[in-house]
Design a protein around this motif. Structure first.
Motif, PDB file in Angstrom:
ATOM      1  N   THR A 279       0.828  -1.209   0.000  1.00 14.43           N
ATOM      2  CA  THR A 279       0.000   0.000   0.000  1.00 14.43           C
ATOM      3  C   THR A 279       0.866   1.265   0.000  1.00 14.43           C
ATOM      4  O   THR A 279       0.476   2.274  -0.586  1.00 14.43           O
ATOM      5  CB  THR A 279      -0.947   0.000   1.205  1.00 14.43           C
ATOM      6  N   GLU A 280       2.033   1.211   0.639  1.00  9.75           N
ATOM      7  CA  GLU A 280       2.926   2.375   0.590  1.00  9.75           C
ATOM      8  C   GLU A 280       3.417   2.615  -0.832  1.00  9.75           C
ATOM      9  O   GLU A 280       3.478   3.759  -1.302  1.00  9.75           O
ATOM     10  CB  GLU A 280       4.116   2.174   1.534  1.00  9.75           C
ATOM     11  N   ALA A 281       3.778   1.555  -1.528  1.00 12.00           N
ATOM     12  CA  ALA A 281       4.233   1.704  -2.914  1.00 12.00           C
ATOM     13  C   ALA A 281       3.089   2.167  -3.810  1.00 12.00           C
ATOM     14  O   ALA A 281       3.291   2.965  -4.735  1.00 12.00           O
ATOM     15  CB  ALA A 281       4.802   0.386  -3.418  1.00 12.00           C
ATOM     16  N   ALA A 282       1.879   1.688  -3.546  1.00 17.11           N
ATOM     17  CA  ALA A 282       0.723   2.095  -4.356  1.00 17.11           C
ATOM     18  C   ALA A 282       0.542   3.599  -4.312  1.00 17.11           C
ATOM     19  O   ALA A 282       0.244   4.243  -5.335  1.00 17.11           O
ATOM     20  CB  ALA A 282      -0.525   1.381  -3.862  1.00 17.11           C
ATOM     21  N   ALA A 283       0.714   4.187  -3.149  1.00 14.40           N
ATOM     22  CA  ALA A 283       0.550   5.637  -3.017  1.00 14.40           C
ATOM     23  C   ALA A 283       1.617   6.398  -3.789  1.00 14.40           C
ATOM     24  O   ALA A 283       1.389   7.540  -4.223  1.00 14.40           O
ATOM     25  CB  ALA A 283       0.587   6.019  -1.538  1.00 14.40           C
ATOM     26  N   MET A 284       2.782   5.787  -3.995  1.00  8.91           N
ATOM     27  CA  MET A 284       3.883   6.475  -4.671  1.00  8.91           C
ATOM     28  C   MET A 284       3.653   6.630  -6.174  1.00  8.91           C
ATOM     29  O   MET A 284       4.263   7.492  -6.803  1.00  8.91           O
ATOM     30  CB  MET A 284       5.195   5.706  -4.451  1.00  8.91           C
ATOM     31  N   LEU A 285       2.786   5.802  -6.777  1.00 10.12           N
ATOM     32  CA  LEU A 285       2.670   5.807  -8.225  1.00 10.12           C
ATOM     33  C   LEU A 285       2.227   7.166  -8.755  1.00 10.12           C
ATOM     34  O   LEU A 285       2.739   7.644  -9.776  1.00 10.12           O
ATOM     35  CB  LEU A 285       1.692   4.715  -8.682  1.00 10.12           C
TER      36      LEU A 285
END
Length: 562
Positions: A279-285
């Protein structure tokens, strides 16, 4: 008057598709639809090749391509008319499918420049959901998914950068395969974020999607990583703690838990996983520097179009792309370092599991909700999908029931090059049933789209055991009634269709009298569920058993002198 030769199955399927397009009345699905005469001519040429002995494994299959994928003879718009160009050739994925015999109907609508998960960011119109026109279809591959869900095409091409090959699948109750990056070439595809873009496939059933993907794929464009050998034992499926899923729509948590329970019932070993790195990586997109790659793809065009006053730019898409122009380079390198750490953690979480099971999205918004908060609604939809390509993972999205009468979908995510493993796991969630049909649901008949919309596919043509009579009922549309009589019956031509077990249940709830669902005995001694008729409905009907099939009876009536 001699009997006319009936059209071939390929030509029949083409005509059926255009009839379905008119009946569906969904012009927003298409950017460019090929003239029916052109498609029929191609179908006849395919029939000639087949008659000459050509091997065309996808002959008779119809497909569509997302409007950012090159199709020779049609403009590539990427959802923006001012951007359109005329490609000299098909994109490799299109060319390979055509070489296998598949027929392309046209290019489909999308969130402009493949920027969005909602299916509304297009000057060609918001694509409405196949099941509820007040709700979003999901994007950006919106038109492709709905064309499949409505039974117009057998499969369709999409693309997936943030989830565009999976979110529309979930919202429309179909299958979406997002292969490992590089297995399917992206040449001839307008890029969104070129380093992580994937071409995907939608279909109503998993086998149909896999068949299409097999013809699209190339040998890997990079060395295969050393995959850990799978230890013997049951499938191992990772799931997050409930609290890490965050806020879900009403009924979605229960539907997800029911899916987990079904997997356990198949013998799968379900274990917990920490979802935080995903979920942290998802927010970075979108919130990080990676969105700058979208500016690299089409930013110069968008800047000039704004300066020239082009009115076909979607304002939300234009805002996302132009804001990405000024992201400093140092942020990109910092985000790459942070992403590498998150990926290491994510793969460690997946190390002892064959796949991660998640809801495809946290919910399903209405068109009004998306219009009221276009950025917020879109961001929420990518909570579980955005990280997949950033982490270089494979995924498959499949239907997993309904919530409040609308499709609910889940996805299985695994390391790169575990595509086959994910498909085998997904098949556990897709129990199938067989259905015998003898009349208006046959492959060239008016009610066949009902079967197609439920994910049905034709398995074979056979006959019943010689214990049935066939009658022409007085119904609209015309249909026959099959009734068991024992002695004095005859074999009747029958098609056997395979469809999701859930779809068979849905069909049963809409079945009008005097039709019933019962057990049909086949000529090979097997039995399968099939359409039968209440004997009380046969009063004053014509017994057409001697014709041997509904099609033969219709042909006889069509050529009989008036």
């Amino acid at each position: 008057m001699p009997a006319q030769t009936p059209p071939s199955p390929t030509l029949t399927r083409v005509r059926q598709a255009y009839t379905r397009i008119e009946a569906a009345n969904r012009p927003e699905l298409w950017i460019d639809l090929r003239p029916q005469s052109d498609t029929e001519a191609e179908a006849k040429a395919l029939d000639a090749h087949l008659a000459a002995g050509a091997h065309l494994p996808l002959a008779g299959h119809l497909f569509a391509a997302k409007g950012n994928i090159d199709v020779h003879g049609l403009p590539t718009t990427a959802g923006c008319p001012a951007y359109a160009y005329t490609p000299a050739t098909d994109a490799p994925v299109v060319a390979r499918l055509r070489a296998a015999g598949a027929l392309l109907l046209g290019t489909t609508n999308l969130d402009q420049f493949a920027t969005g998960l909602v299916g509304t960011r297009s000057p060609y119109g918001a694509v409405r959901n196949a099941h509820d026109p007040t709700r979003t279809s999901g994007g950006s591959s919106a038109g492709s998914a709905v064309a499949v869900a409505l039974g117009i095409v057998d499969f369709a091409l999409g693309t997936d950068t943030a989830g565009s090959g999976r979110v529309p699948a979930a919202f429309n109750g179909i299958v979406g395969l997002k292969p490992t990056r590089g297995l399917v070439p992206t040449t001839g595809v307008v890029p969104a974020c070129a380093s992580i873009d994937c071409v995907t496939v939608f279909a109503r059933t998993l086998p149909e999607a896999e068949q299409a993907l097999a013809h699209m794929a190339s040998p890997p464009d990079r060395a295969l990583p050393p995959l850990s050998p799978r230890a013997p034992g049951p499938w191992r499926v990772a799931v997050p703690p409930r609290e890490q899923l965050g806020e879900l729509d009403e009924g979605w948590a229960e539907a997800y838990e029911a899916t987990v329970t079904r997997l356990r019932a198949t013998g799968a070993d379900v274990r917990l996983l920490d979802l935080t790195p995903f979920t942290e990586a998802a927010a970075m997109l979108y919130q990080g520097a990676f969105v700058a790659e979208r500016y690299t793809a089409v930013g110069a065009f968008v800047d000039k179009a704004i300066a020239d006053g082009v009115d076909s730019l979607d304002p939300t898409v234009a805002g996302i792309i132009t804001r990405a122009r000024d992201i400093p380079a140092h942020r990109l390198f910092a985000d790459q370092d942070h992403l590498a750490g998150l990926r290491t953690r994510a793969l460690a979480e997946l190390a002892d599991a064959d796949a991660l099971l998640l809801p495809t999205t946290p919910g399903h918004p209405t068109l009004a909700e998306v219009a009221a908060d276009p950025l917020g609604a879109n961001a929420r939809l990518g909570r579980f999908t955005n990280s997949t390509n950033l982490f270089d993972l494979a995924a498959v999205a499949v239907p997993a029931g309904e919530v409040n009468g609308l499709p609910f979908g889940v996805m299985l995510i695994g390391p790169a090059f575990t595509d086959d493993r994910l498909a085998r796991l997904a098949a556990l969630l897709q129990p199938e049933a067989r259905l015998a049909v003898v009349g208006a649901h046959l492959s060239d008949q008016p009610l066949n789209p009902q079967l197609l919309s439920l994910g049905a596919r034709l398995e074979r043509t056979t006959t019943t055991a010689p214990v049935y009579r066939l009658h022409a009922l007085r119904t609209t549309p015309p249909k026959p009634g099959l009734v068991h009589v024992g002695e004095g019956g005859a074999p009747i031509e029958t098609e056997i269709w395979r469809l999701p077990a859930e779809g068979l249940g849905r069909l049963l709830t809409t079945l009008p009298r005097p039709m019933t669902l019962g057990t049909v005995q086949l000529s090979d001694g097997t039995q399968t569920p099939g359409f039968l008729c209440e004997p009380t409905a046969l009063h004053n009907t014509e017994d057409i058993t001697d014709h041997g099939s509904w099609r033969t009876y219709l042909t006889h009536n069509a050529t009989k002198p008036t």
